[in-house]
Enzyme design. Structure first.
Site, PDB file in Angstrom:
ATOM      1  N   ASN A  11      39.736  29.770  34.187  1.00  0.00           N
ATOM      2  CA  ASN A  11      38.642  30.742  34.132  1.00  0.00           C
ATOM      3  C   ASN A  11      37.991  30.589  32.766  1.00  0.00           C
ATOM      4  O   ASN A  11      38.583  30.947  31.755  1.00  0.00           O
ATOM      5  CB  ASN A  11      39.222  32.155  34.321  1.00  0.00           C
ATOM      6  CG  ASN A  11      38.188  33.239  34.088  1.00  0.00           C
ATOM      7  OD1 ASN A  11      36.987  32.961  33.969  1.00  0.00           O
ATOM      8  ND2 ASN A  11      38.639  34.487  34.028  1.00  0.00           N
ATOM      9  N   LYS A  13      35.412  32.058  31.679  1.00  0.00           N
ATOM     10  CA  LYS A  13      34.794  33.310  31.204  1.00  0.00           C
ATOM     11  C   LYS A  13      33.379  33.044  30.686  1.00  0.00           C
ATOM     12  O   LYS A  13      32.666  32.209  31.251  1.00  0.00           O
ATOM     13  CB  LYS A  13      35.703  33.978  30.164  1.00  0.00           C
ATOM     14  CG  LYS A  13      37.128  34.187  30.702  1.00  0.00           C
ATOM     15  CD  LYS A  13      38.003  35.093  29.886  1.00  0.00           C
ATOM     16  CE  LYS A  13      39.363  35.235  30.570  1.00  0.00           C
ATOM     17  NZ  LYS A  13      40.269  36.151  29.883  1.00  0.00           N
ATOM     18  N   HIS A  99      38.423  40.750  38.396  1.00  0.00           N
ATOM     19  CA  HIS A  99      39.093  40.429  37.133  1.00  0.00           C
ATOM     20  C   HIS A  99      39.136  41.681  36.262  1.00  0.00           C
ATOM     21  O   HIS A  99      38.206  42.497  36.285  1.00  0.00           O
ATOM     22  CB  HIS A  99      38.338  39.300  36.415  1.00  0.00           C
ATOM     23  CG  HIS A  99      39.111  38.746  35.258  1.00  0.00           C
ATOM     24  ND1 HIS A  99      39.165  39.394  34.049  1.00  0.00           N
ATOM     25  CD2 HIS A  99      39.888  37.645  35.137  1.00  0.00           C
ATOM     26  CE1 HIS A  99      39.942  38.697  33.231  1.00  0.00           C
ATOM     27  NE2 HIS A  99      40.391  37.622  33.869  1.00  0.00           N
ATOM     28  N   GLU A 101      38.541  42.193  33.285  1.00  0.00           N
ATOM     29  CA  GLU A 101      37.381  42.378  32.398  1.00  0.00           C
ATOM     30  C   GLU A 101      36.210  42.970  33.175  1.00  0.00           C
ATOM     31  O   GLU A 101      35.411  43.733  32.622  1.00  0.00           O
ATOM     32  CB  GLU A 101      37.024  41.044  31.732  1.00  0.00           C
ATOM     33  CG  GLU A 101      38.067  40.658  30.684  1.00  0.00           C
ATOM     34  CD  GLU A 101      38.303  39.168  30.507  1.00  0.00           C
ATOM     35  OE1 GLU A 101      37.480  38.360  30.957  1.00  0.00           O
ATOM     36  OE2 GLU A 101      39.356  38.817  29.909  1.00  0.00           O
ATOM     37  N   GLU A 171      47.546  39.531  36.882  1.00  0.00           N
ATOM     38  CA  GLU A 171      47.219  39.371  35.468  1.00  0.00           C
ATOM     39  C   GLU A 171      47.457  40.699  34.749  1.00  0.00           C
ATOM     40  O   GLU A 171      46.570  41.563  34.753  1.00  0.00           O
ATOM     41  CB  GLU A 171      45.753  38.957  35.304  1.00  0.00           C
ATOM     42  CG  GLU A 171      45.404  37.661  35.995  1.00  0.00           C
ATOM     43  CD  GLU A 171      44.179  37.008  35.368  1.00  0.00           C
ATOM     44  OE1 GLU A 171      44.306  35.858  34.913  1.00  0.00           O
ATOM     45  OE2 GLU A 171      43.107  37.649  35.313  1.00  0.00           O
ATOM     46  N   GLY A 177      44.624  37.189  26.878  1.00  0.00           N
ATOM     47  CA  GLY A 177      43.982  36.869  25.608  1.00  0.00           C
ATOM     48  C   GLY A 177      44.718  37.405  24.393  1.00  0.00           C
ATOM     49  O   GLY A 177      44.201  37.405  23.283  1.00  0.00           O
ATOM     50  N   SER A 217      47.769  34.592  29.035  1.00  0.00           N
ATOM     51  CA  SER A 217      48.325  33.755  27.968  1.00  0.00           C
ATOM     52  C   SER A 217      49.194  32.603  28.487  1.00  0.00           C
ATOM     53  O   SER A 217      50.218  32.261  27.882  1.00  0.00           O
ATOM     54  CB  SER A 217      49.098  34.605  26.949  1.00  0.00           C
ATOM     55  OG  SER A 217      48.233  35.558  26.346  1.00  0.00           O
TER      56      SER A 217
END
Ligand code: 13P
Length: 256
Positions: A11, A13, A99, A101, A171, A177, A217
């Site tokens: 991904n 992003k 996702h 985010e 996730e 991250g 990660s």
């Protein structure tokens, strides 16, 4: 018990221009050996603006193209949105949906995730439904109830005969991250719960055939122990997928 083909996805992003993304994709293919990747399905999800350029690079390879989001309507006056048919037209086979985010910064809910999944399936795109708990939810002992709600509400009323293409990405938000990976045991525990929930909702054979991948990660240094877990069928990789070298190492985890 059906074999689940490992699925390793990148991904990207909101990183890379179209030219940069195409170069990274070329570099990745050169490292993986065009057409010789076997025993693992690989997908890259670049930003919308790079889908066409990356799609052209990937066209002669077995690496699949994916998008990072999709709107639920087929077309219409929805300024700024991208329809599922537009993604299919560019050669996308997969699409990330929900996702964290998107949930955190753009107000996505389990209900909107469900609508996007239906739209993706209608256009032959395989949905990669992303779920996971925040750190506060984990600390409060709510991990399983959060996953339960995300799965149940996201998959409610999905009647498509293409639902078998669904991939679930677990996730945990606290591992994205941050460099903090869930331990392989923590991830396995969540994946086992997710598979159990799928069995309850959609039946044992559906659950046994559905790929559940881990994200948060993931690096060349932890992919092997994650993939050794019985219910971990792959990875959704953010930061470490941006460089062809590290992503190729993750894809070739069996060679480590
Ligand atoms: P990182 O691999 O950078 O933690 O990101 C994970 C992720 O969000 C993939 O979708």
């Amino acid at each position: 018990m059906p074999q689940r083909m490992p699925f390793i996805a990148g991904n990207w992003k909101m990183y890379k221009t179209a030219a940069e993304a195409a170069r990274t994709a070329q570099d990745l293919l050169a490292r993986l050996g065009l057409g010789t990747i076997s025993g693992v399905e690989v997908m890259i999800a670049p930003p919308y603006t790079a889908l066409d350029a990356v799609g052209r690079v990937l066209a002669q390879s077995s690496v699949q193209l994916g998008a990072q989001n999709v709107f639920w309507a087929d077309e219409g006056a929805y300024t700024g949105e991208v329809a599922p048919g537009m993604l299919a037209d560019l050669g996308c086979r997969f699409v990330l949906i929900g996702h964290s985010e998107r949930r955190q910064y753009f107000g996505e809910t389990d209900e909107s995730v469900g609508r996007r999944i239906s739209a993706a399936l209608r256009h032959g795109l395989a949905p990669v439904m992303c779920i996971g708990e925040t750190e506060a939810q984990r600390d409060a002992g709510q991990t399983f109830s959060v996953l339960d709600k995300q799965i149940t509400d996201g998959l409610r009323n999905q009647i498509s005969d293409r639902l078998g293409t669904l991939v679930i990405a677990y996730e945990p938000v606290w591992a994205i991250g941050t460099g903090k990976t869930a331990t392989a045991d923590q991830a396995q525990e969540a994946h086992r719960f997710i598979r159990g929930k799928l069995a309850e909702l959609l039946g044992d054979s559906f659950a046994a055939a559905t790929r559940i991948v881990y994200g948060g990660s993931v690096k060349p240094g932890n992919i092997v122990e994650l993939m050794a877990m019985p219910d971990i069928d792959g990875a959704l990789v953010g930061g470490a997928s941006l460089k062809a070298e590290t992503f190729a190492d993750i894809v070739r985890y069996r060679a480590q």
